[in-house]
Design a protein around this motif. Structure first.
Motif, PDB file in Angstrom:
ATOM      1  N   ASP A  99       0.844  -1.182   0.000  1.00 47.53           N
ATOM      2  CA  ASP A  99       0.000   0.000   0.000  1.00 47.53           C
ATOM      3  C   ASP A  99       0.882   1.235   0.000  1.00 47.53           C
ATOM      4  O   ASP A  99       1.793   1.347   0.818  1.00 47.53           O
ATOM      5  CB  ASP A  99      -0.897  -0.011   1.245  1.00 47.53           C
ATOM      6  CG  ASP A  99      -1.920   1.100   1.244  1.00 47.53           C
ATOM      7  OD1 ASP A  99      -2.320   1.551   0.157  1.00 47.53           O
ATOM      8  OD2 ASP A  99      -2.332   1.499   2.344  1.00 47.53           O
ATOM      9  N   CYS A 100       0.634   2.112  -0.926  1.00 51.27           N
ATOM     10  CA  CYS A 100       1.394   3.348  -1.036  1.00 51.27           C
ATOM     11  C   CYS A 100       0.384   4.480  -1.209  1.00 51.27           C
ATOM     12  O   CYS A 100      -0.144   4.687  -2.301  1.00 51.27           O
ATOM     13  CB  CYS A 100       2.336   3.263  -2.238  1.00 51.27           C
ATOM     14  SG  CYS A 100       3.201   4.793  -2.593  1.00 51.27           S
ATOM     15  N   ARG A 101       0.081   5.165  -0.145  1.00 51.41           N
ATOM     16  CA  ARG A 101      -0.963   6.190  -0.202  1.00 51.41           C
ATOM     17  C   ARG A 101      -0.414   7.501  -0.752  1.00 51.41           C
ATOM     18  O   ARG A 101       0.556   8.033  -0.230  1.00 51.41           O
ATOM     19  CB  ARG A 101      -1.555   6.401   1.170  1.00 51.41           C
ATOM     20  CG  ARG A 101      -2.203   5.138   1.676  1.00 51.41           C
ATOM     21  CD  ARG A 101      -3.006   5.379   2.917  1.00 51.41           C
ATOM     22  NE  ARG A 101      -3.511   4.118   3.386  1.00 51.41           N
ATOM     23  CZ  ARG A 101      -4.783   3.762   3.297  1.00 51.41           C
ATOM     24  NH1 ARG A 101      -5.647   4.579   2.772  1.00 51.41           N
ATOM     25  NH2 ARG A 101      -5.171   2.598   3.741  1.00 51.41           N
ATOM     26  N   PRO A 102      -1.070   8.003  -1.799  1.00 50.35           N
ATOM     27  CA  PRO A 102      -0.644   9.301  -2.328  1.00 50.35           C
ATOM     28  C   PRO A 102      -1.074  10.420  -1.378  1.00 50.35           C
ATOM     29  O   PRO A 102      -2.008  10.260  -0.588  1.00 50.35           O
ATOM     30  CB  PRO A 102      -1.389   9.403  -3.662  1.00 50.35           C
ATOM     31  CG  PRO A 102      -2.565   8.501  -3.507  1.00 50.35           C
ATOM     32  CD  PRO A 102      -2.156   7.412  -2.563  1.00 50.35           C
ATOM     33  N   THR A 103      -0.404  11.528  -1.471  1.00 52.95           N
ATOM     34  CA  THR A 103      -0.767  12.678  -0.633  1.00 52.95           C
ATOM     35  C   THR A 103      -2.091  13.262  -1.119  1.00 52.95           C
ATOM     36  O   THR A 103      -2.462  13.091  -2.293  1.00 52.95           O
ATOM     37  CB  THR A 103       0.316  13.771  -0.704  1.00 52.95           C
ATOM     38  OG1 THR A 103       0.335  14.296  -2.034  1.00 52.95           O
ATOM     39  CG2 THR A 103       1.686  13.230  -0.321  1.00 52.95           C
ATOM     40  N   PRO A 104      -2.819  13.957  -0.266  1.00 45.93           N
ATOM     41  CA  PRO A 104      -4.067  14.602  -0.705  1.00 45.93           C
ATOM     42  C   PRO A 104      -3.850  15.542  -1.892  1.00 45.93           C
ATOM     43  O   PRO A 104      -4.702  15.616  -2.782  1.00 45.93           O
ATOM     44  CB  PRO A 104      -4.521  15.370   0.540  1.00 45.93           C
ATOM     45  CG  PRO A 104      -3.947  14.594   1.684  1.00 45.93           C
ATOM     46  CD  PRO A 104      -2.621  14.094   1.179  1.00 45.93           C
ATOM     47  N   ASP A 105      -2.709  16.242  -1.931  1.00 44.55           N
ATOM     48  CA  ASP A 105      -2.424  17.129  -3.064  1.00 44.55           C
ATOM     49  C   ASP A 105      -2.300  16.339  -4.369  1.00 44.55           C
ATOM     50  O   ASP A 105      -2.766  16.784  -5.417  1.00 44.55           O
ATOM     51  CB  ASP A 105      -1.144  17.936  -2.826  1.00 44.55           C
ATOM     52  CG  ASP A 105      -1.317  18.980  -1.740  1.00 44.55           C
ATOM     53  OD1 ASP A 105      -2.479  19.374  -1.459  1.00 44.55           O
ATOM     54  OD2 ASP A 105      -0.298  19.400  -1.164  1.00 44.55           O
ATOM     55  N   THR A 106      -1.672  15.166  -4.303  1.00 45.01           N
ATOM     56  CA  THR A 106      -1.519  14.329  -5.486  1.00 45.01           C
ATOM     57  C   THR A 106      -2.882  13.847  -5.974  1.00 45.01           C
ATOM     58  O   THR A 106      -3.159  13.845  -7.179  1.00 45.01           O
ATOM     59  CB  THR A 106      -0.609  13.126  -5.195  1.00 45.01           C
ATOM     60  OG1 THR A 106       0.644  13.592  -4.718  1.00 45.01           O
ATOM     61  CG2 THR A 106      -0.393  12.270  -6.417  1.00 45.01           C
ATOM     62  N   ALA A 113       0.011  -2.819  -4.840  1.00 42.15           N
ATOM     63  CA  ALA A 113       0.019  -4.002  -5.700  1.00 42.15           C
ATOM     64  C   ALA A 113      -0.449  -5.196  -4.880  1.00 42.15           C
ATOM     65  O   ALA A 113      -0.255  -5.240  -3.663  1.00 42.15           O
ATOM     66  CB  ALA A 113       1.412  -4.262  -6.242  1.00 42.15           C
ATOM     67  N   LEU A 114      -1.088  -6.144  -5.545  1.00 42.03           N
ATOM     68  CA  LEU A 114      -1.571  -7.361  -4.899  1.00 42.03           C
ATOM     69  C   LEU A 114      -1.087  -8.561  -5.694  1.00 42.03           C
ATOM     70  O   LEU A 114      -1.295  -8.644  -6.903  1.00 42.03           O
ATOM     71  CB  LEU A 114      -3.100  -7.367  -4.829  1.00 42.03           C
ATOM     72  CG  LEU A 114      -3.737  -8.660  -4.318  1.00 42.03           C
ATOM     73  CD1 LEU A 114      -3.375  -8.894  -2.846  1.00 42.03           C
ATOM     74  CD2 LEU A 114      -5.238  -8.623  -4.502  1.00 42.03           C
ATOM     75  N   PHE A 115      -0.430  -9.487  -5.008  1.00 43.52           N
ATOM     76  CA  PHE A 115       0.035 -10.748  -5.584  1.00 43.52           C
ATOM     77  C   PHE A 115      -0.602 -11.852  -4.765  1.00 43.52           C
ATOM     78  O   PHE A 115      -0.540 -11.820  -3.531  1.00 43.52           O
ATOM     79  CB  PHE A 115       1.566 -10.838  -5.493  1.00 43.52           C
ATOM     80  CG  PHE A 115       2.109 -12.195  -5.834  1.00 43.52           C
ATOM     81  CD1 PHE A 115       2.437 -12.499  -7.144  1.00 43.52           C
ATOM     82  CD2 PHE A 115       2.291 -13.158  -4.862  1.00 43.52           C
ATOM     83  CE1 PHE A 115       2.938 -13.751  -7.477  1.00 43.52           C
ATOM     84  CE2 PHE A 115       2.789 -14.413  -5.178  1.00 43.52           C
ATOM     85  CZ  PHE A 115       3.110 -14.705  -6.494  1.00 43.52           C
ATOM     86  N   SER A 116      -1.247 -12.831  -5.419  1.00 40.10           N
ATOM     87  CA  SER A 116      -1.858 -13.912  -4.655  1.00 40.10           C
ATOM     88  C   SER A 116      -1.874 -15.207  -5.456  1.00 40.10           C
ATOM     89  O   SER A 116      -1.834 -15.197  -6.684  1.00 40.10           O
ATOM     90  CB  SER A 116      -3.288 -13.544  -4.242  1.00 40.10           C
ATOM     91  OG  SER A 116      -4.090 -13.344  -5.379  1.00 40.10           O
ATOM     92  N   CYS A 117      -1.919 -16.329  -4.706  1.00 38.25           N
ATOM     93  CA  CYS A 117      -2.029 -17.637  -5.350  1.00 38.25           C
ATOM     94  C   CYS A 117      -2.553 -18.662  -4.353  1.00 38.25           C
ATOM     95  O   CYS A 117      -2.456 -18.492  -3.141  1.00 38.25           O
ATOM     96  CB  CYS A 117      -0.687 -18.108  -5.903  1.00 38.25           C
ATOM     97  SG  CYS A 117       0.507 -18.601  -4.663  1.00 38.25           S
ATOM     98  N   LYS A 149      -2.019  -7.749  -9.478  1.00 35.49           N
ATOM     99  CA  LYS A 149      -2.794  -6.572  -9.847  1.00 35.49           C
ATOM    100  C   LYS A 149      -2.099  -5.327  -9.334  1.00 35.49           C
ATOM    101  O   LYS A 149      -1.550  -5.319  -8.234  1.00 35.49           O
ATOM    102  CB  LYS A 149      -4.194  -6.611  -9.231  1.00 35.49           C
ATOM    103  CG  LYS A 149      -5.125  -7.613  -9.834  1.00 35.49           C
ATOM    104  CD  LYS A 149      -6.498  -7.450  -9.247  1.00 35.49           C
ATOM    105  CE  LYS A 149      -7.481  -8.366  -9.949  1.00 35.49           C
ATOM    106  NZ  LYS A 149      -8.848  -8.131  -9.497  1.00 35.49           N
ATOM    107  N   ASP A 150      -2.131  -4.295 -10.153  1.00 41.65           N
ATOM    108  CA  ASP A 150      -1.712  -2.971  -9.700  1.00 41.65           C
ATOM    109  C   ASP A 150      -2.954  -2.266  -9.186  1.00 41.65           C
ATOM    110  O   ASP A 150      -4.016  -2.347  -9.805  1.00 41.65           O
ATOM    111  CB  ASP A 150      -1.146  -2.137 -10.858  1.00 41.65           C
ATOM    112  CG  ASP A 150       0.190  -2.658 -11.349  1.00 41.65           C
ATOM    113  OD1 ASP A 150       0.904  -3.265 -10.540  1.00 41.65           O
ATOM    114  OD2 ASP A 150       0.490  -2.445 -12.524  1.00 41.65           O
ATOM    115  N   CYS A 151      -2.828  -1.582  -8.080  1.00 45.18           N
ATOM    116  CA  CYS A 151      -3.905  -0.745  -7.575  1.00 45.18           C
ATOM    117  C   CYS A 151      -3.472   0.696  -7.851  1.00 45.18           C
ATOM    118  O   CYS A 151      -2.335   1.059  -7.588  1.00 45.18           O
ATOM    119  CB  CYS A 151      -4.113  -0.969  -6.089  1.00 45.18           C
ATOM    120  SG  CYS A 151      -4.449  -2.702  -5.687  1.00 45.18           S
TER     121      CYS A 151
END
Length: 96
Positions: free
Chosen positions: A16-23, A38-42, A53-55
């Protein structure tokens, strides 16, 4: 997730990489994509059927994007390593 016997059944990694409110504000109305994780699962019984998946944000709205499979290096499936990781994470969590 584990099965009834406690063996690793499903394995997932989420970043999880949260962007800033300005972004986020700057992305509204824009075609620009801003990565948020990003999510990787199996399923460990079918490890070659994994998903990645890229979020991201696009136009200020959340969007999931299924991407091509990145390279996996080393012996696969590494169920012993997955079970060792599960056991160690459970040990650390129980000590909290």
């Amino acid at each position: 997730m584990t099965d009834k016997s406690g063996q690793c059944k499903n394995f997932a990694i989420y970043t999880d990489c949260r962007p800033t409110p300005d972004t986020v504000r700057a992305s509204f109305g824009s075609a620009e994509q801003i990565p948020t994780g990003a999510l990787f699962s199996c399923d460990t019984e079918h490890p070659m059927e994994w998903t990645a998946k890229d979020c991201l944000l696009q136009g200020g709205m959340p969007k999931d994007s299924t991407q091509s499979q990145p390279a996996v290096r080393g012996q696969w499936p590494r169920t012993d390593d997955l079970n060792r990781l599960k056991t160690n994470l459970q040990r650390v969590y129980s000590s909290l």
